[in-house]
Enzyme design. Structure first.
Site, short mmCIF file in Angstrom:
data_model
loop_
_atom_site.label_atom_id
_atom_site.label_comp_id
_atom_site.label_asym_id
_atom_site.label_seq_id
_atom_site.Cartn_x
_atom_site.Cartn_y
_atom_site.Cartn_z
N THR A 1 19.78 -29.22 9.21
CA THR A 1 18.72 -28.35 8.69
C THR A 1 18.81 -26.94 9.25
O THR A 1 19.06 -26.75 10.44
CB THR A 1 17.35 -28.96 9.07
OG1 THR A 1 17.28 -30.27 8.52
CG2 THR A 1 16.20 -28.12 8.53
N GLY B 1 16.88 -32.65 16.66
CA GLY B 1 16.34 -33.28 17.87
C GLY B 1 17.37 -33.28 18.99
O GLY B 1 18.58 -33.29 18.73
N GLU C 1 13.71 -35.97 6.98
CA GLU C 1 14.64 -36.87 6.27
C GLU C 1 14.37 -36.88 4.77
O GLU C 1 14.42 -37.93 4.12
CB GLU C 1 14.56 -38.31 6.81
CG GLU C 1 14.67 -38.49 8.30
CD GLU C 1 15.89 -37.86 8.93
OE1 GLU C 1 16.78 -37.41 8.20
OE2 GLU C 1 15.95 -37.79 10.17
#
Lengths: 618, 618
Positions: free
Chosen positions: A98, A137, A382
């Protein structure tokens, strides 16, 4: 084990939550090593199940995405090089896909990896602020390596998105390597323990071998080589989406229901009959109708998760074993639609039961706000839910075309090629609780809604509007169609029926099935279209069915809640514990809050001078 | 002024937020004093408006509830004693009503104040943990005095709830006085800057004069004396509820819409037409239909707030000037229903537009999560929404009885005594946008839903079921009736019509009216009952009307957003500023986060040993 204590979680800052999460994962690894559990599959599963309930464990991206992606997309040599140190946490990886300006739309990603044959290296670049990676993350404060998704350029041609392993921080002192800007994206609504990060690469060079090359490679001379199908690439994403249904939607909604229902049989409020003791708040019709449907939905989502997972494993084996890709499209559509449905429904459910706890539901100590703020992220990550529904809609519209041209359809949309009966046979509110009548009604509805959307789309195209404009102008209808289709909402019913049949002796599950039907049947009055299937008196009946079905299982509520078998520590809620002692616990926890333990920072500076001026007067 | 800077708010702990809020209020008072503004009414209003937009100012309970309640319920002597020091912040007061186990149901409160004639004192007691006061603002770390609501006992008889001024902390060193346990209730979903507190009183004695005695008093010999009507007591609560509509619902939803819509004309994503540049996300039908209806609702709520406030002032003057209480019941029902409606609708709206910003809406830096977490509290405080709807329903059912017995009805429910036309005259989607057709349809629906609920209630009672059981078993229908009644949902339409007539030349407002109609009309297909008013093809039309009406005003969206005239500082959002420079700002703000400024606490302790082991290998 004190390291796993959740006691002070609600008092911690973002940094403390992160530190605690890292501490836990490292401690856990040591424990597993000591107990020789590292290679024991069932022990690992048990660990994962326990941890999931405890939350707040670091390196989720590292273990659930970085490592599996290398396993799936790397060559044997690459797997041998990168996976063992990653498993030992000698390197920590993130999955950087992303970007600041691009999430779900992968083709729009701006990061480039250009092959330089003279150096046998790729040069990674993000030229704009908008092309910076954002959200991965474990990236903000931990990762040493990133699996960077970038547009591959070689011989002056773009070959689309490919994954590259890029070292971003020194293994010596953890400082960012030259050309790398990396950090944490700062405070979020939830997920405080995760160091979601940003990453900006400018002219960062990596060896040619760092492109994951199981399915495609760049030769030393710069030639792009493709090996077999890369459709397996979808798998990481599909896997994550199917997992969200169980790990997030079903788990979080069930936890919230346990907390709210236990609280509602402890809390007494107001009066029903003047002069009598205050009733338990669950005895109010309004409270009962807020909570029990959510409990039924939590069970339904549990079964949906199991079934989706079974279908995933089946398709995985078909592809791995026989190279049979025939169910992949259906799986992809099912996973997308179910992910959107499950996260949407569970998030709304958690918020409804949180508010049903009144003011106490607003206190972090109830445990409910953090369940909401963690779960709601899953509506966006997601694959954003509206995008997911439109992806499912594309599959539905294609299936409709196939049905019209007489082709056979996959099981989940087979009803599109069957002529639906023209009217509902239910005559009384209890008739709707008959699964077969209900499923007929649902098939009819799904079929009609999808057909309506498809017809609208075709008619726009026939007036000469460009295809993409027509699609956009139909997208509200299409998203609705996906929601009610077999691939999404309808899914729930068939499944519950399946599991109820499997556990035939279980009366509670039979009732649950009926409540779920009752909950869903109310939706029939929305989007009704003449000539309708359930019309007139039938519509009123659906509302009665709903209320009636919920009341049916009021008595089972507490045992259905206990059956989830969450420990007090897992729930971590002051207002809900197995012993029912809500008020004392709330008071005790509040006394431990930093606001009570620390000196009041405002008193000496601001309040003292004012208050003391008044002392003589009062 | 740097004291009012909102720059680092999203990085602050609960204690820092509280300290900042106290600092601001004290600083503000100094400023006002310096500028001689303290008694200038319009300056105070201007200040309040600016602060509301800035939020995070301490002592809201002190100034908005503690002082006004003394003014309303105190004798002249009590006002003279307590109000001047309170205005100077020489004492800080809280309003302690809600208890750990009792919120909205006042008669259930357990705190007692027993008169001891020998000492001419009241003895305050909370015997159980559950009777502890819980939630009062400014109590946790600030208040020196509390206005405690307690059951008055004198001459061994209970006279119900009365307000008592109790000093709880020393003016000398701020420590709790003997018999007082006081503290902060700890972390919450939002409202971090407010020190909501708990208070436990055990045998705390206060002078007889500390009971607010404008309407009732205990004589030195212990006789309870009542003076005139205490119906004015309702007023504080009604006032707070009417204010919530403007100050919370309309303000917060409009802010969220400004942020989300500005972002949606900056962010570009995916593709509509292959090969063309990525469109602004607001150009997607799904995005447009998420955001624009909320913008229309924000305007509607603004007008609802204005109108409710005007009605409040009218009733206040009728009572104060002429002792005329005839409209009080209607006002009370209107305030309760509108409070529930406005907070419910605005909260759902904020969350919808937050999610429409995808991942960035999950970052605190977008400003959207804190708007949600602050606003959502208003669904629970000052009267929980379901309780509010049932209060309105009681008024509706009584009005229905009056209509049946031929009595005249208050304006807001006059339609209950008029025979409604039997069918809707709309033939096309644009017909529904005609306010008169729409209002007819709405009256018809409200009338029908209320009548249905009333009929169900009566029929249950006639079967011999006790009144309170019948009420409880009808409460779902009753709450729905309140929601669609004139006192709630319907309210919006009439108002917009009123204001559109007032600003006749304003095309934007005419369009807004239509969008609001479009938004609401979709609800007509829910709870339809045969014989329906809008049925068959009409129901499909309402959906078309909805989509159509929204698209109608896509072009006005940005100017309608600008018209709210919020400054960048007031919005405090990295993704939405007047200059449209979202990505740079998000990056700059994230870099300032404590997680990037502080040393990584986990590195030295946990990561370094693991990583260094790997250095030689890679």
């Amino acid at each position: 084990d004190p390291v796993f204590s959740t006691e002070n979680r609600y008092f911690m800052t973002q940094s403390e939550r992160y530190e605690g999460a890292v501490k836990k994962v490292i401690h856990l690894r040591k424990k597993m090593e000591q107990l020789l559990y590292l290679n024991d599959h069932s022990a690992v599963n048990f660990r994962n199940r326990s941890l999931r309930a405890l939350e707040d464990v670091a390196f989720g991206t590292h273990s659930s995405i970085f490592i599996p992606t290398i396993m799936n997309l790397g060559t044997d040599k690459q797997i041998a090089k990168w996976v063992p140190p990653a498993r030992n946490y000698s390197i920590i990886g993130t999955y950087a896909q992303t970007e600041l300006a691009h999430g779900t739309y992968l083709r729009g990603l701006e990061t480039t990896a250009t092959f330089d044959p003279s150096a046998q290296e790729f040069i990674l670049n993000m030229l704009e602020i908008s092309s910076m990676k954002w959200w991965p993350g474990d990236l903000g404060r931990s990762a040493t390596h990133a699996l960077v998704l970038a547009q591959l350029y070689t011989e002056e041609k773009c070959y689309g998105m490919h994954p590259f392993i890029v070292q971003i921080r020194s293994l010596h002192d953890h400082s960012p390597l030259p050309g790398v800007v990396v950090g944490d994206i700062g405070p979020k609504m939830g997920l405080e323990h995760v160091d979601n990060g940003y990453l900006l690469l400018r002219n960062v060079r990596i060896p040619r071998e760092n492109m994951l090359s199981k399915y495609s490679e760049v030769s030393p001379d710069g030639t792009y080589v493709k090996r077999g199908s890369d459709r397996i690439n979808y798998f990481s994403m599909i896997y994550l989406r199917t997992r969200i249904v169980s790990v997030m939607a079903a788990t979080f909604l069930s936890k919230a229901c346990v907390i709210a229902i236990r609280y509602s049989v402890v809390q007494r409020q107001s009066e029903l009959k003047p002069g009598e003791p205050e009733p338990k708040i669950l005895d109010y019709q309004t409270q009962e109708q807020k909570l029990l449907p959510q409990l039924a939905t939590a069970y339904a989502l549990h079964f949906v998760g199991l079934s989706l997972n079974a279908f995933f494993n089946q398709v995985y084996e078909e592809i791995g074993g026989k190279g049979n890709f025939s169910s992949l499209t259906e799986l992809r559509a099912l996973a997308a639609g179910t992910k959107a449905l499950a996260t949407d429904v569970s998030t709304a459910g958690v918020e409804a039961v949180r508010r049903a706890c009144g003011g106490h539901g607003y206190s972090l100590l109830s445990g409910l706000p953090s369940i909401y703020s963690t779960l709601v992220a899953s509506c966006s990550y997601e694959g954003e839910n509206t995008v997911m529904l439109l992806q499912t809609a594309r599959f539905l519209v294609k299936s409709l075309d196939r049905a019209h041209s007489g082709q056979s359809l996959p099981a989940s949309v087979a009803y599109l090629s069957v002529q639906q009966s023209s009217g509902c046979s239910a005559k009384d509110k209890v008739d709707f609780l008959n699964p077969y009548i209900y499923i007929e009604a649902y098939k009819h509805r799904a079929s009609r809604v999808i057909t309506d959307a498809g017809t609208k789309l075709q008619s726009l195209i026939q007036t000469g509007i460009e295809q993409h404009v027509a699609w956009n102008n139909t997208s509200i209808l299409l998203a609705q169609a996906a929601m009610v289709s077999k691939t999404a909402y309808f899914f729930i019913v068939e499944l519950i029926q399946y599991y109820t049949a499997k556990f035939k002796g279980c009366q509670e599950l039979r009732k649950l099935l009926k409540v779920n039907i009752g909950v869903n049947i109310r939706g029939f009055s929305v989007n009704s279209k003449s000539p309708g299937y359930v019309v007139g008196v039938g519509l009123t009946l659906t509302v009665c069915t709903h209320t009636h079905s919920v009341t049916l299982y009021r008595k089972e509520a507490v045992s259905l809640v206990d059956a989830f078998d969450y420990s007090d520590q897992q729930l971590n809620s002051a207002i809900s514990s197995y012993d029912g002692n809500a008020y004392h616990r709330l008071f005790e926890w509040a006394r431990r809050a930093p606001t009570n333990v620390l000196v009041n920072p405002a008193y000496e500076k601001y309040l003292k001078p004012l208050l003391q001026a008044a002392q003589s007067k009062l």
